[in-house]
Scaffold this active site. Sequence first.
Site, PDB file in Angstrom:
ATOM      1  N   SER A 135       5.704  56.430  35.156  1.00  0.00           N
ATOM      2  CA  SER A 135       5.852  56.607  33.714  1.00  0.00           C
ATOM      3  C   SER A 135       7.221  56.048  33.320  1.00  0.00           C
ATOM      4  CB  SER A 135       5.718  58.099  33.394  1.00  0.00           C
ATOM      5  OG  SER A 135       5.841  58.337  32.026  1.00  0.00           O
ATOM      6  N   TYR A 159       4.919  48.677  25.394  1.00  0.00           N
ATOM      7  CA  TYR A 159       5.374  49.260  26.659  1.00  0.00           C
ATOM      8  C   TYR A 159       5.435  50.789  26.561  1.00  0.00           C
ATOM      9  CZ  TYR A 159       8.256  50.289  30.728  1.00  0.00           C
ATOM     10  OH  TYR A 159       8.724  50.820  31.912  1.00  0.00           O
ATOM     11  N   LYS A 163       3.113  53.664  28.484  1.00  0.00           N
ATOM     12  CA  LYS A 163       3.695  54.645  29.409  1.00  0.00           C
ATOM     13  C   LYS A 163       3.355  56.079  28.990  1.00  0.00           C
ATOM     14  CE  LYS A 163       5.345  52.006  32.514  1.00  0.00           C
ATOM     15  NZ  LYS A 163       4.878  52.113  33.901  1.00  0.00           N
TER      16      LYS A 163
HETATM   17  N1  NAP Z   1      13.290  49.566  36.234  1.00  0.00           N
HETATM   18  C1  NAP Z   1      13.356  50.643  35.454  1.00  0.00           C
HETATM   19  O1  NAP Z   1      14.427  51.057  34.984  1.00  0.00           O
HETATM   20  C2  NAP Z   1      12.111  51.411  35.130  1.00  0.00           C
HETATM   21  C3  NAP Z   1      12.238  52.544  34.299  1.00  0.00           C
HETATM   22  C4  NAP Z   1      11.094  53.276  34.014  1.00  0.00           C
HETATM   23  C5  NAP Z   1       9.873  52.894  34.542  1.00  0.00           C
HETATM   24  N2  NAP Z   1       9.781  51.778  35.336  1.00  0.00           N
HETATM   25  C6  NAP Z   1       8.464  51.417  35.857  1.00  0.00           C
HETATM   26  O2  NAP Z   1       8.571  51.155  37.234  1.00  0.00           O
HETATM   27  C7  NAP Z   1       7.519  50.279  37.643  1.00  0.00           C
HETATM   28  C8  NAP Z   1       8.101  49.140  38.474  1.00  0.00           C
HETATM   29  O3  NAP Z   1       8.887  48.329  37.610  1.00  0.00           O
HETATM   30  P1  NAP Z   1      10.160  47.517  38.084  1.00  0.00           P
HETATM   31  O4  NAP Z   1      11.269  47.914  37.193  1.00  0.00           O
HETATM   32  O5  NAP Z   1      10.311  47.598  39.555  1.00  0.00           O
HETATM   33  O6  NAP Z   1       9.711  46.048  37.619  1.00  0.00           O
HETATM   34  P2  NAP Z   1       9.540  44.659  38.423  1.00  0.00           P
HETATM   35  O7  NAP Z   1      10.680  44.445  39.343  1.00  0.00           O
HETATM   36  O8  NAP Z   1       9.263  43.661  37.373  1.00  0.00           O
HETATM   37  O9  NAP Z   1       8.241  44.909  39.323  1.00  0.00           O
HETATM   38  C9  NAP Z   1       6.976  45.029  38.737  1.00  0.00           C
HETATM   39  C10 NAP Z   1       5.923  44.815  39.788  1.00  0.00           C
HETATM   40  O10 NAP Z   1       4.637  44.827  39.130  1.00  0.00           O
HETATM   41  C11 NAP Z   1       3.946  43.625  39.472  1.00  0.00           C
HETATM   42  N3  NAP Z   1       3.055  43.168  38.391  1.00  0.00           N
HETATM   43  C12 NAP Z   1       3.398  42.809  37.146  1.00  0.00           C
HETATM   44  N4  NAP Z   1       2.316  42.366  36.478  1.00  0.00           N
HETATM   45  C13 NAP Z   1       1.260  42.437  37.323  1.00  0.00           C
HETATM   46  C14 NAP Z   1      -0.115  42.112  37.225  1.00  0.00           C
HETATM   47  N5  NAP Z   1      -0.639  41.568  36.118  1.00  0.00           N
HETATM   48  N6  NAP Z   1      -0.901  42.338  38.305  1.00  0.00           N
HETATM   49  C15 NAP Z   1      -0.371  42.833  39.428  1.00  0.00           C
HETATM   50  N7  NAP Z   1       0.912  43.163  39.604  1.00  0.00           N
HETATM   51  C16 NAP Z   1       1.738  42.957  38.552  1.00  0.00           C
HETATM   52  C17 NAP Z   1       5.055  42.612  39.712  1.00  0.00           C
HETATM   53  O11 NAP Z   1       4.558  41.496  40.421  1.00  0.00           O
HETATM   54  P3  NAP Z   1       5.494  40.162  40.634  1.00  0.00           P
HETATM   55  O12 NAP Z   1       6.386  40.502  41.788  1.00  0.00           O
HETATM   56  O13 NAP Z   1       4.492  39.104  40.926  1.00  0.00           O
HETATM   57  O14 NAP Z   1       6.235  39.959  39.346  1.00  0.00           O
HETATM   58  C18 NAP Z   1       6.039  43.466  40.502  1.00  0.00           C
HETATM   59  O15 NAP Z   1       5.639  43.575  41.836  1.00  0.00           O
HETATM   60  C19 NAP Z   1       6.860  49.803  36.349  1.00  0.00           C
HETATM   61  O16 NAP Z   1       5.677  50.540  36.127  1.00  0.00           O
HETATM   62  C20 NAP Z   1       7.888  50.144  35.289  1.00  0.00           C
HETATM   63  O17 NAP Z   1       7.317  50.331  34.017  1.00  0.00           O
HETATM   64  C21 NAP Z   1      10.868  51.022  35.629  1.00  0.00           C
END
Ligand code: NAP
Length: 267
Positions: A135, A159, A163
């Site tokens: 989330s 987004y 979430k």
């Molecule tokens: N970073 C934060 O501060 C934060 C805060 C709150 C929540 N989140 C949540 O944490 C989770 C991970 O995010 P992150 O920050 O680690 O982002 P990230 O580094 O951009 O990683 C996202 C991952 O999802 C994959 N993905 C994106 N689109 C896709 C699709 N169409 N089909 C299959 N896989 C797909 C990406 O693949 P590729 O490697 O090919 O791009 C990557 O492996 C997300 O749900 C995000 O909303 C993150």
Amino acid sequence: MKKTILITGATDGIGLETAKMLLAQGHQVLLHGRNRSKLDEVQKSLGALSNDGQIEGYLADLSNLAEVDALADAIAEKHDKLDVLINNAGVFKVSETTTPDGLDVRFVVNTISPYRLTQRLSPLIGSKGRVVNLSSAAQAPVNLDALAGKARLSDMDAYAQSKLAITMWSFALAAKEGAPTIIAVNPGSLLGTKMVKQGFGTEGKDIGIGARIVCLAALDDDFSSASGQYFDNDIGQFSAPHPDALDAKKVSATVSAIEAVVARSTH
Ligand SMILES: NC(=O)c1ccc[n+]([C@@H]2O[C@H](COP(=O)([O-])OP(=O)(O)OC[C@H]3O[C@@H](n4cnc5c(N)ncnc54)[C@H](OP(=O)(O)O)[C@@H]3O)[C@@H](O)[C@H]2O)c1
């Protein structure tokens, strides 16, 4: 005890860091990615640090529900049991916001695909397994027309609504009899991943903050009775999500809208 754990979006960011931590703990990790060469590269680099059979790779674009079904089929073909599903894959800013079916990519990848994947894999997960849903602190009231592809939203609205919607369905499925333990987790805000760097133009905080809490939600005893709850890692405790996630009528309407999209896209 060694567990079998599927992580979606394990090719970058929090998912990749979580995979490294779980492999170091000796678990079998099923890595999911959408890009063949990136998935192969990650599988190769993590493979060097793990034992034979500890890693498997699965390819699927989660913006396409047919590929979600194929992913579930591929996993069910190799595994009778899955201990944990981590619905981590997510998107925020994208160059093409609409899928060929006319849906917003954020709703499909962040909300609807994980719902479908969880349902398809539920027989393998069973009531003893866990589902960890990523989330966010960003949660906004869900526009059901936008979820159904009938209205367009800004990046941030899409987004934040996606979430809240995953948080809502986490609670709804967790309440069903025989459901696995389903926990919604905000991993921490502005962690320095690709999503945050590209989306907010900031270096962000240590990604390990997010990966560590996802590992705990997946395996730790403290989370074993946390089904249907929301853990907010910005404050390091279980917390109230957006009030809409606690409104039974709104949750039910959102789940019905998700199911209508799934039915339309997978018949
Ligand atoms: N970073 C934060 O501060 C934060 C805060 C709150 C929540 N989140 C949540 O944490 C989770 C991970 O995010 P992150 O920050 O680690 O982002 P990230 O580094 O951009 O990683 C996202 C991952 O999802 C994959 N993905 C994106 N689109 C896709 C699709 N169409 N089909 C299959 N896989 C797909 C990406 O693949 P590729 O490697 O090919 O791009 C990557 O492996 C997300 O749900 C995000 O909303 C993150």
